[in-house]
Design a protein around this motif. Sequence first.
Motif, PDB file in Angstrom:
ATOM      1  N   SER A  96      33.958  59.691  67.729  1.00  0.00           N
ATOM      2  CA  SER A  96      34.191  58.686  66.704  1.00  0.00           C
ATOM      3  C   SER A  96      35.676  58.651  66.420  1.00  0.00           C
ATOM      4  CB  SER A  96      33.411  59.022  65.425  1.00  0.00           C
ATOM      5  OG  SER A  96      33.908  60.209  64.860  1.00  0.00           O
ATOM      6  N   ALA A  97      36.074  57.589  65.789  1.00  0.00           N
ATOM      7  CA  ALA A  97      37.472  57.404  65.423  1.00  0.00           C
ATOM      8  C   ALA A  97      37.529  56.948  63.973  1.00  0.00           C
ATOM      9  CB  ALA A  97      38.152  56.376  66.328  1.00  0.00           C
ATOM     10  N   LEU A  98      38.604  57.289  63.328  1.00  0.00           N
ATOM     11  CA  LEU A  98      38.786  56.957  61.918  1.00  0.00           C
ATOM     12  C   LEU A  98      40.161  56.339  61.756  1.00  0.00           C
ATOM     13  CD1 LEU A  98      37.754  57.456  58.895  1.00  0.00           C
ATOM     14  CD2 LEU A  98      39.264  59.405  58.955  1.00  0.00           C
TER      15      LEU A  98
ATOM     16  N   LEU B 196      24.723  59.791  52.554  1.00  0.00           N
ATOM     17  CA  LEU B 196      26.073  60.092  53.028  1.00  0.00           C
ATOM     18  C   LEU B 196      26.199  61.581  53.355  1.00  0.00           C
ATOM     19  CD1 LEU B 196      28.378  58.081  53.310  1.00  0.00           C
ATOM     20  CD2 LEU B 196      29.372  59.019  51.240  1.00  0.00           C
TER      21      LEU B 196
ATOM     22  N   TYR C 196      43.660  59.838  45.817  1.00  0.00           N
ATOM     23  CA  TYR C 196      42.406  60.264  45.176  1.00  0.00           C
ATOM     24  C   TYR C 196      41.783  61.427  45.912  1.00  0.00           C
ATOM     25  CZ  TYR C 196      37.684  60.187  43.365  1.00  0.00           C
ATOM     26  OH  TYR C 196      36.493  60.550  42.798  1.00  0.00           O
TER      27      TYR C 196
ATOM     28  N   GLU D 246      36.310  56.210  44.364  1.00  0.00           N
ATOM     29  CA  GLU D 246      36.149  55.951  45.799  1.00  0.00           C
ATOM     30  C   GLU D 246      34.774  55.328  46.009  1.00  0.00           C
ATOM     31  OE1 GLU D 246      36.192  59.544  48.067  1.00  0.00           O
ATOM     32  OE2 GLU D 246      34.514  60.404  46.982  1.00  0.00           O
TER      33      GLU D 246
ATOM     34  N   LEU E  15      39.773  52.743  54.583  1.00  0.00           N
ATOM     35  CA  LEU E  15      39.436  53.484  55.803  1.00  0.00           C
ATOM     36  C   LEU E  15      38.243  52.825  56.472  1.00  0.00           C
ATOM     37  CD1 LEU E  15      36.690  55.554  55.515  1.00  0.00           C
ATOM     38  CD2 LEU E  15      38.241  56.640  53.931  1.00  0.00           C
TER      39      LEU E  15
ATOM     40  N   ARG F 100      39.507  53.867  48.465  1.00  0.00           N
ATOM     41  CA  ARG F 100      39.865  54.876  47.460  1.00  0.00           C
ATOM     42  C   ARG F 100      41.029  54.345  46.643  1.00  0.00           C
ATOM     43  NH1 ARG F 100      40.722  59.485  51.540  1.00  0.00           N
ATOM     44  NH2 ARG F 100      38.643  59.820  52.351  1.00  0.00           N
TER      45      ARG F 100
ATOM     46  N   ALA G 119      37.541  63.789  62.204  1.00  0.00           N
ATOM     47  CA  ALA G 119      37.547  62.330  62.100  1.00  0.00           C
ATOM     48  C   ALA G 119      36.599  61.868  61.018  1.00  0.00           C
ATOM     49  CB  ALA G 119      37.156  61.710  63.443  1.00  0.00           C
TER      50      ALA G 119
ATOM     51  N   SER H 111      42.714  58.836  63.675  1.00  0.00           N
ATOM     52  CA  SER H 111      42.246  60.122  64.192  1.00  0.00           C
ATOM     53  C   SER H 111      40.936  59.882  64.921  1.00  0.00           C
ATOM     54  CB  SER H 111      42.053  61.136  63.065  1.00  0.00           C
ATOM     55  OG  SER H 111      41.112  60.658  62.132  1.00  0.00           O
ATOM     56  N   GLY H 112      40.742  60.676  65.941  1.00  0.00           N
ATOM     57  CA  GLY H 112      39.528  60.517  66.725  1.00  0.00           C
ATOM     58  C   GLY H 112      39.082  61.843  67.291  1.00  0.00           C
TER      59      GLY H 112
ATOM     60  N   ASP I 102      32.015  55.563  63.538  1.00  0.00           N
ATOM     61  CA  ASP I 102      30.697  56.180  63.497  1.00  0.00           C
ATOM     62  C   ASP I 102      29.875  55.525  62.411  1.00  0.00           C
ATOM     63  OD1 ASP I 102      29.598  59.653  63.419  1.00  0.00           O
ATOM     64  OD2 ASP I 102      28.675  57.801  64.089  1.00  0.00           O
ATOM     65  N   SER I 103      28.901  54.749  62.780  1.00  0.00           N
ATOM     66  CA  SER I 103      28.041  53.986  61.870  1.00  0.00           C
ATOM     67  C   SER I 103      28.839  53.021  61.007  1.00  0.00           C
ATOM     68  CB  SER I 103      27.191  54.903  60.987  1.00  0.00           C
ATOM     69  OG  SER I 103      27.918  55.363  59.868  1.00  0.00           O
TER      70      SER I 103
ATOM     71  N   SER J  52      35.546  53.887  59.758  1.00  0.00           N
ATOM     72  CA  SER J  52      35.124  54.865  60.760  1.00  0.00           C
ATOM     73  C   SER J  52      34.173  54.191  61.737  1.00  0.00           C
ATOM     74  CB  SER J  52      34.422  56.050  60.074  1.00  0.00           C
ATOM     75  OG  SER J  52      33.823  56.885  61.026  1.00  0.00           O
TER      76      SER J  52
ATOM     77  N   GLY K 185      25.513  54.348  51.343  1.00  0.00           N
ATOM     78  CA  GLY K 185      26.895  54.490  50.899  1.00  0.00           C
ATOM     79  C   GLY K 185      26.998  55.545  49.816  1.00  0.00           C
TER      80      GLY K 185
ATOM     81  N   TYR L 174      24.580  62.183  56.676  1.00  0.00           N
ATOM     82  CA  TYR L 174      25.355  61.562  57.748  1.00  0.00           C
ATOM     83  C   TYR L 174      26.600  62.374  58.050  1.00  0.00           C
ATOM     84  CZ  TYR L 174      29.164  58.576  59.276  1.00  0.00           C
ATOM     85  OH  TYR L 174      30.266  58.084  59.899  1.00  0.00           O
TER      86      TYR L 174
ATOM     87  N   TYR M 156      32.126  54.059  49.417  1.00  0.00           N
ATOM     88  CA  TYR M 156      31.881  53.989  50.855  1.00  0.00           C
ATOM     89  C   TYR M 156      30.638  53.157  51.075  1.00  0.00           C
ATOM     90  CZ  TYR M 156      34.955  58.009  50.917  1.00  0.00           C
ATOM     91  OH  TYR M 156      36.009  58.844  50.733  1.00  0.00           O
TER      92      TYR M 156
ATOM     93  N   LEU N 199      31.443  52.910  59.021  1.00  0.00           N
ATOM     94  CA  LEU N 199      31.591  53.251  57.612  1.00  0.00           C
ATOM     95  C   LEU N 199      32.884  52.647  57.075  1.00  0.00           C
ATOM     96  CD1 LEU N 199      30.230  55.185  55.457  1.00  0.00           C
ATOM     97  CD2 LEU N 199      32.053  56.756  56.021  1.00  0.00           C
TER      98      LEU N 199
END
Lengths: 602, 396
Positions: free
Chosen positions: B169-171, A90, B24, B237, B186, B197, A101, B157-158, B190-191, B188, B247, A93, B239, B193
């Motif tokens: 990327s965008a989140l 992570l 968090y 949290e 959340l 949380r 973002a 957001s992007g 990008d990959s 994302s 992750g 990355y 991921y 994700l």
Amino acid sequence: MAFNFNWSPLIADTDRVRDMLTSSLNKSPKPPIIVDDIIVNELNLGSTPPELEILEIGDLAEDRFRGIFKMSYTGDAYLTLKTRVQANPLNTYLSTKPSFASPQPLAASSGLTIPLQITLSDIRLSGFVILVFSKQKGITLVFRNDPLESLKVSSTFDSIPFVRDYLQKTIESQLRVLFMEDLPAIIHRLSLRMFSPEYQTAENQEPSKAGADGEVPVDPFAGPAEQPVDSAGMPLDGSAPFTLDAPTETYASFSQKNLLRLATLTESQRTLSLFTPSMRDTVYRAWASAADREVANGASTPMLNKPPTLSRIQSTLGSQGGWSSAASQTSDAPSALTRPSLASFSSAPTVYSLSSGAPRTRPGRKRKNRVVNLRKDKGDGKDASDTASVSSSGYTASASGSAGPSVEAATEPSSLPSAQLMREGEINTPPRSPKKKVGFQQQSVDDTTRLPRNESTIRGRPVTPQTRHASHLQEAGDNDATPRASMILPEKPDIEEKRSQRPRRQPLPRMQTLPDRPRPAQLHRSSSSEVSLQNLATSAFAGEGSNGGILEQAWMMKMATEIARKVAEEKGKQAAWRPTADGNDGFGLGGAGGEAPPAYVS
Amino acid sequence: MLEFMDYVQTAFHAQSRWNIDNSYAALTTTAQNLLDFRIPQGLRLHVSSLSSPSFATSYTLGSNGLVDGSLSFLYSSSGLSIASKSSDIRLEHLVRGYRRLQELQRPDELHWNEIWHQGKRIDRKDALLYGRLYLPGSTLEALYLRRISPTRMLRLSGVSDASLPNGGSALALLQNDYGKYSTEYLYSTDSALLGLRGLYNFGYDPRTLVSQQPQHSTRAPAHPWDHQSGRLSAGAEAYFSPINKSGGVSCGLRFTTLPTHTGFPYTMTLTVNPLMGNLSTTYAVQAGRYMALCSRFDFNVYSYESDVVVGVELWRRKQAAADVAWASKLVRPGWSKVVEDDVNGVLKAQMDDKGKVGLLWECRVKELLVSLGAGFDLKKRERMLGSVGIEVSYSS
């Protein structure tokens, strides 16, 4: 040819190689997973050298070498690298992504750096490599294909099979890139540091300065160095010494006489002097192109007159021509080497000069008389021009990788001035050389006996055929009897007349302002020019010594008569003739032939 | 110092009654404010304006590279009534320091936001649109906030940049805040994700007290951990990225004192990354009205790497005007004074055990807000001063 690798010096001096490898590995931007510099911990080249099999040698000289090898390595060399990697995926990355973002985790992306040590061993290489060694430019080693066959990667993560396989795959692919792209650059830089003083650091230059700034007196009879030496003559470590058992004896590249003549040549160019020294053992470019034309015109039996004693050298020349062709085919980079190498070939004193008059034996050739001989008794300019044209044609012919005969043809004329100069022992003065040339042409009168005569001439006086050839070219092709000082290329043989008379003679094409004219079959003695020709021929022939022979004299007379006839023909056409500077020739015809001496003496 | 756009965004959160501290991700906000402040690089100029209560613009010009800058625009559906002139903005709102947490508030009822007019509901959800274009780098940032309900907010957001993989990327972030606990989901692009949380606050539940104002001092402790004047929070949290098959996980604990606490307010946090073996603890205390101190200790149980960082924040008081100085001395100590703005500068400093020192001075000069920063590296003898920067900001 055998290669003896002294592998131990390579093992001894690996510090510099290690530093260069470290710097080159860290030069390119590293992936984010590697957080520290990659340091080469250990580099051991093993005990067995690679096996080389020579496929082709393109260039061979004292300070130059070029070849294609098939290399295979099954030794026990190993390389150990040390670095630190990031263990949190992570972290790697997210570190490369913009923060706007990004999820911006609180602590899930905190990093953990793990030291990593990788050992590459059991390297198996097999491939084709082009090795170019030049004293000025260092060593260049290029792989033609991907040489890496197999590789064993062991690291600190060997206990985790997933990581171990991933590392093996990644490092193998990176090594392939390294061999094809980075290794030649590294070896080149390393060799430059060894060879040339300007690339060395200040402290390394101390011992080389002792060697008289890199100018060591060259032993003319010394063979090539057994071990690569730097400019100070000291054997350099870190390079495998190799023995070259070359079939040709390459003698010293520097001849004092040639250097003196070069100095005179530059002097003459600077001072507008009309005198141009001829240089022996040189090949000029224009000769080769003329020889090419002759080859194209269908020379027959070029090897007819080759004396059997010279067969070895002939084959050498042929193979050298083959080398040059191979050199030009295989790689672009060392192409520059082929050119000076050919010049060095032609500079060998006696090797080329002994080749017989193969270019002359082209009966069906139409001689192109491109040089208008305006001078009656101009001496050395003609000689120089002979030299120039013959040499150049020889040079170009060999550079283009044409067959051996053409090489010989080209290089034949080089011996012409050399022979003259050998006789004289000094730089030619202008009036002297054309006399000899004309004298040679007199020998052309009697062609029937020319064949054996020439052979004897060749044997007895190696350069005679050249001299005769060039001079005969000049005389036959010119309007005037004055030989040109500019480049004299081998003339194409006259169509009908010369075919029977001089079956063996291969005239070099000459640059002439006039269109192609067949050489006059008979030289008339009507004009004064012919008379002067005769005089010149006689005097030149007399200078030749006993080797000239009656035959040559007769032939020269015949050529003189031919020229005279041609002159008479041309005078009729010359009413509207105006001096034009042919781009190629650079001559300005001074009106009717023979009247105005050219001002272009080069 | 907060940029003007961030200042407007926090005003939007405050206006829409969203507690940004109850998440968090905001567990260690105080330590981050005091220790990880951004030192300006080079020269930068900001010119901003709140042209209308709903619209704000900002332009920046910097000396990174040859010249770089950005344009940004912000639109808020609800009018923001905030002081926007750079001479009026309170420095405490711009300079993030010790974060004093308030009592937990009960989340608003849904019907509180309803506005009726002529039988129709005309209230609209609060939304915020923000865009920023960086030049000459041609990077575009975009943000969309929407208050779906009093307890839910969506944040999109992007970033769009040609140098990024896939062009950007965008989140997407969905935050739920129920007072006692909060969750976030959340995603994302990008990959791919996925993240989750959660934060739980120990202590009383503000939702249980409906009728009366919560009286903290008289309330009996519900359980042994129920510290009256402090709040303990725990969170975690996680991921996961199916594409990278990677992750991360972390969990944290925080104890902070509430305004009823007598004595210096302090905050303690502990965050753990069990996969990587990272431990991080912070302790921040506000020692007086004009000073705050903080320290952080990092440790890795696998690699034994450790870090210590200490930071200090000092506020500079405005000198009382000479002509009224005698009057202010006569004020009795008990009388409360409405202090408008008695600070005009703040100095922040942080230092770590590897010799890296960061200094930041932020103040107001006439109508401009100026922040000066410098970074030092004491270990390097020959080049101690690393980077120096100055940022000047003006808003109207």
